[in-house]
Design a protein around this motif. Structure first.
Motif, mmCIF file in Angstrom:
data_model
loop_
_atom_site.group_PDB
_atom_site.id
_atom_site.type_symbol
_atom_site.label_atom_id
_atom_site.label_comp_id
_atom_site.label_asym_id
_atom_site.label_seq_id
_atom_site.Cartn_x
_atom_site.Cartn_y
_atom_site.Cartn_z
ATOM 1 N N LYS A 2 0.759 -0.939 0.149
ATOM 2 C CA LYS A 2 -0.271 0.688 -0.327
ATOM 3 C C LYS A 2 0.673 1.523 0.138
ATOM 4 N N THR A 38 -3.512 -0.173 -2.747
ATOM 5 C CA THR A 38 -3.808 1.043 -1.718
ATOM 6 C C THR A 38 -5.127 1.626 -1.766
ATOM 7 N N VAL A 52 -0.231 8.596 -6.074
ATOM 8 C CA VAL A 52 0.932 7.729 -4.960
ATOM 9 C C VAL A 52 1.998 8.253 -5.363
#
Length: 190
Positions: A2, A38, A52
């Motif tokens: 994640k 995630t 991200v």
């Protein structure tokens, strides 16, 4: 794995993402799986690489949670690489959208109901497809991310002004979230 999700205010969310080539990313399937992990960890239905911290034209969606309203969305889970929306058609309709990079803010956003899009999947197979309804909406939302746009850009100037303090607080990390985030304006040692 994640990733922490990048919060509103980080410049990566405003950059038009770069197209990627197969030889640049031999581990693209692993990256796609990490994006899904995630996204699921944050209870989202879509996540783009810029969220991200990766300025690349890649996003994932899983809209199977909308199958009660649109049965054809059962098992609708896709990765989109180097996507390009070719056409948006129909009369715009409102839906209350949120964003993992902008937690605790939801607003009605108007989008066209049908899109035609060209993209590659994680196996580098090319598609040109048409999507409608919730699938089209989520794809458009994530597509905006790879174009450096956020759903708040689609709000009226008055609505944006009313949200200004909340958005500033989010960028500083003054928000309660149940997933890991990176805040661009957070005080160190907080």
């Amino acid at each position: 794995m994640k990733f922490p999700i990048i919060a509103y205010g980080d410049p990566v969310l405003r950059r038009k993402a770069t197209a990627i080539e197969p030889d640049e990313y031999p581990h693209i399937k692993e990256l796609v799986e990490n994006l899904y992990e995630t996204m699921y960890g944050a209870h989202g239905v879509g996540l783009a690489a810029p969220q991200v911290g990766l300025s690349m034209r890649l996003f994932v969606v899983d809209v199977s949670s909308f199958e009660d309203k649109e049965p054809e969305l059962k098992d609708f889970k896709k990765a989109f690489i180097n996507a390009n929306i070719l056409e948006e058609t129909g009369e715009e309709w409102a839906f209350n959208e949120g964003c993992l990079s902008i937690p605790d803010i939801r607003e009605d956003v108007y989008r066209k109901p049908t899109i035609k899009i060209s993209y590659y999947d994680e196996n580098w197979k090319h598609y040109e497809e048409t999507f409608s309804g919730m699938a089209a909406r989520v794809i458009q939302h994530e597509y905006d991310h790879i174009e450096g746009k956020l759903f708040t850009d689609k709000l009226s100037p008055l609505r944006k002004r009313l949200l200004e303090k909340k958005l500033t607080d989010i960028s500083k990390g003054i928000v309660d979230v149940e997933y890991r985030m990176k805040f661009p304006a957070a005080k160190k040692g907080r």
